[in-house]
Design a protein around this motif. Structure first.
Motif, PDB file in Angstrom:
ATOM      1  N   MET A  32       0.848  -1.173   0.000  1.00 64.53           N
ATOM      2  CA  MET A  32       0.000   0.000   0.000  1.00 64.53           C
ATOM      3  C   MET A  32       0.901   1.245   0.000  1.00 64.53           C
ATOM      4  N   THR A  33       0.614   2.166  -0.881  1.00 64.07           N
ATOM      5  CA  THR A  33       1.393   3.399  -0.947  1.00 64.07           C
ATOM      6  C   THR A  33       0.803   4.438  -0.001  1.00 64.07           C
ATOM      7  N   LEU A  34       1.563   5.498   0.223  1.00 60.01           N
ATOM      8  CA  LEU A  34       1.078   6.564   1.091  1.00 60.01           C
ATOM      9  C   LEU A  34      -0.146   7.263   0.495  1.00 60.01           C
ATOM     10  N   THR A  35      -0.203   7.343  -0.816  1.00 58.41           N
ATOM     11  CA  THR A  35      -1.369   7.938  -1.465  1.00 58.41           C
ATOM     12  C   THR A  35      -2.617   7.096  -1.210  1.00 58.41           C
ATOM     13  N   GLU A  36      -2.463   5.782  -1.280  1.00 64.06           N
ATOM     14  CA  GLU A  36      -3.586   4.894  -0.992  1.00 64.06           C
ATOM     15  C   GLU A  36      -3.987   4.994   0.483  1.00 64.06           C
ATOM     16  N   MET A  37      -2.992   5.098   1.348  1.00 63.75           N
ATOM     17  CA  MET A  37      -3.282   5.262   2.773  1.00 63.75           C
ATOM     18  C   MET A  37      -4.039   6.558   3.014  1.00 63.75           C
ATOM     19  N   SER A  38      -3.656   7.606   2.290  1.00 65.76           N
ATOM     20  CA  SER A  38      -4.315   8.891   2.429  1.00 65.76           C
ATOM     21  C   SER A  38      -5.799   8.775   2.095  1.00 65.76           C
ATOM     22  N   LEU A  39      -6.112   8.067   1.029  1.00 70.11           N
ATOM     23  CA  LEU A  39      -7.513   7.887   0.642  1.00 70.11           C
ATOM     24  C   LEU A  39      -8.275   7.095   1.707  1.00 70.11           C
ATOM     25  N   THR A  40      -7.617   6.119   2.297  1.00 71.69           N
ATOM     26  CA  THR A  40      -8.251   5.350   3.361  1.00 71.69           C
ATOM     27  C   THR A  40      -8.531   6.229   4.567  1.00 71.69           C
ATOM     28  N   TYR A  41      -7.560   7.052   4.945  1.00 68.85           N
ATOM     29  CA  TYR A  41      -7.771   7.972   6.063  1.00 68.85           C
ATOM     30  C   TYR A  41      -8.897   8.964   5.760  1.00 68.85           C
ATOM     31  N   GLN A  42      -8.955   9.453   4.523  1.00 73.01           N
ATOM     32  CA  GLN A  42     -10.023  10.384   4.149  1.00 73.01           C
ATOM     33  C   GLN A  42     -11.389   9.716   4.243  1.00 73.01           C
ATOM     34  N   THR A  43     -11.469   8.474   3.798  1.00 76.27           N
ATOM     35  CA  THR A  43     -12.726   7.727   3.867  1.00 76.27           C
ATOM     36  C   THR A  43     -13.143   7.512   5.315  1.00 76.27           C
ATOM     37  N   ASN A  44     -12.175   7.138   6.150  1.00 77.13           N
ATOM     38  CA  ASN A  44     -12.474   6.933   7.565  1.00 77.13           C
ATOM     39  C   ASN A  44     -12.894   8.231   8.246  1.00 77.13           C
ATOM     40  N   ALA A  45     -12.229   9.322   7.911  1.00 77.16           N
ATOM     41  CA  ALA A  45     -12.583  10.618   8.493  1.00 77.16           C
ATOM     42  C   ALA A  45     -14.008  10.999   8.104  1.00 77.16           C
ATOM     43  N   ALA A  46     -14.373  10.748   6.862  1.00 74.84           N
ATOM     44  CA  ALA A  46     -15.734  11.065   6.417  1.00 74.84           C
ATOM     45  C   ALA A  46     -16.770  10.212   7.152  1.00 74.84           C
ATOM     46  N   ALA A  47     -16.449   8.946   7.371  1.00 71.23           N
ATOM     47  CA  ALA A  47     -17.370   8.064   8.083  1.00 71.23           C
ATOM     48  C   ALA A  47     -17.537   8.512   9.537  1.00 71.23           C
ATOM     49  N   ILE A  48     -16.437   8.868  10.176  1.00 69.30           N
ATOM     50  CA  ILE A  48     -16.500   9.327  11.566  1.00 69.30           C
ATOM     51  C   ILE A  48     -17.283  10.630  11.650  1.00 69.30           C
ATOM     52  N   HIS A  49     -17.036  11.533  10.711  1.00 72.14           N
ATOM     53  CA  HIS A  49     -17.750  12.804  10.705  1.00 72.14           C
ATOM     54  C   HIS A  49     -19.246  12.588  10.491  1.00 72.14           C
ATOM     55  N   GLY A  50     -19.588  11.649   9.619  1.00 67.97           N
ATOM     56  CA  GLY A  50     -20.993  11.332   9.400  1.00 67.97           C
ATOM     57  C   GLY A  50     -21.657  10.814  10.667  1.00 67.97           C
ATOM     58  N   ARG A  51     -20.933   9.981  11.400  1.00 69.11           N
ATOM     59  CA  ARG A  51     -21.482   9.454  12.655  1.00 69.11           C
ATOM     60  C   ARG A  51     -21.648  10.568  13.690  1.00 69.11           C
ATOM     61  N   ILE A  52     -20.682  11.472  13.745  1.00 68.15           N
ATOM     62  CA  ILE A  52     -20.793  12.607  14.667  1.00 68.15           C
ATOM     63  C   ILE A  52     -22.019  13.449  14.321  1.00 68.15           C
ATOM     64  N   ALA A  53     -22.242  13.667  13.039  1.00 66.68           N
ATOM     65  CA  ALA A  53     -23.417  14.441  12.606  1.00 66.68           C
ATOM     66  C   ALA A  53     -24.707  13.733  13.000  1.00 66.68           C
ATOM     67  N   GLU A  54     -24.746  12.402  12.838  1.00 69.81           N
ATOM     68  CA  GLU A  54     -25.926  11.644  13.249  1.00 69.81           C
ATOM     69  C   GLU A  54     -26.178  11.787  14.745  1.00 69.81           C
ATOM     70  N   LEU A  55     -25.113  11.678  15.524  1.00 70.15           N
ATOM     71  CA  LEU A  55     -25.261  11.783  16.976  1.00 70.15           C
ATOM     72  C   LEU A  55     -25.702  13.180  17.392  1.00 70.15           C
ATOM     73  N   ARG A  56     -25.214  14.197  16.707  1.00 67.61           N
ATOM     74  CA  ARG A  56     -25.633  15.572  17.022  1.00 67.61           C
ATOM     75  C   ARG A  56     -27.095  15.790  16.677  1.00 67.61           C
ATOM     76  N   ASN A  57     -27.561  15.170  15.608  1.00 68.78           N
ATOM     77  CA  ASN A  57     -28.993  15.254  15.283  1.00 68.78           C
ATOM     78  C   ASN A  57     -29.823  14.524  16.333  1.00 68.78           C
ATOM     79  N   GLN A  58     -29.312  13.398  16.785  1.00 68.18           N
ATOM     80  CA  GLN A  58     -29.983  12.641  17.828  1.00 68.18           C
ATOM     81  C   GLN A  58     -30.032  13.429  19.135  1.00 68.18           C
ATOM     82  N   GLU A  59     -28.990  14.201  19.375  1.00 71.30           N
ATOM     83  CA  GLU A  59     -28.885  14.994  20.599  1.00 71.30           C
ATOM     84  C   GLU A  59     -30.053  15.979  20.715  1.00 71.30           C
ATOM     85  N   LYS A  60     -30.530  16.482  19.591  1.00 67.13           N
ATOM     86  CA  LYS A  60     -31.614  17.472  19.596  1.00 67.13           C
ATOM     87  C   LYS A  60     -32.944  16.885  20.067  1.00 67.13           C
ATOM     88  N   THR A  61     -33.088  15.575  19.925  1.00 67.82           N
ATOM     89  CA  THR A  61     -34.367  14.959  20.260  1.00 67.82           C
ATOM     90  C   THR A  61     -34.394  14.364  21.666  1.00 67.82           C
TER      91      THR A  61
END
Length: 77
Positions: free
Chosen positions: A1-30
Motif C-alpha cells: 500500500m502506498t502513502l497515497t492509498e493510505m491517504s484515501l483510506t484515512y479520508q474515507t475513515n474521516a468522512a465516516a467518523i464525521h458522518g457518525r458525529i453528525a448523526e449523533l448531534r442530530n440525535q442529541e436534539k431529540t
C-alpha cells in the motif's frame, strides 16, 4: 500500500467518523433524558479526536514527499 492509498483510506475513515458525529448531534436534539444526553455527548467527545487524527493523517500521507509541505508537529520526530 502506498502513502497515497493510505491517504484515501484515512479520508474515507474521516468522512465516516464525521458522518457518525453528525448523526449523533442530530440525535442529541431529540433527547430529553439527562443520562442519555450525557452518554451521547460523551460518545461525541470520544469520536472528535479520532476524526481530527484521521484528517491530519490523510493530509500527512497525501503530502509526505512534497518538499514544501509543513508537517504536523505531532507526527514528526
Amino acid at each position: 500500500m502506498t502513502l497515497t492509498e493510505m491517504s484515501l483510506t484515512y479520508q474515507t475513515n474521516a468522512a465516516a467518523i464525521h458522518g457518525r458525529i453528525a448523526e449523533l448531534r442530530n440525535q442529541e436534539k431529540t433527547l430529553t433524558d439527562p443520562d442519555d444526553l450525557f452518554h451521547l455527548r460523551r460518545r461525541i467527545s470520544e469520536l472528535l479526536p479520532l476524526w481530527r487524527e484521521a484528517r491530519e493523517l490523510a493530509a500527512l500521507t497525501a503530502h509526505y514527499y512534497d518538499r514544501s509541505y509543513h508537517r504536523h508537529e505531532g507526527y514528526t520526530l
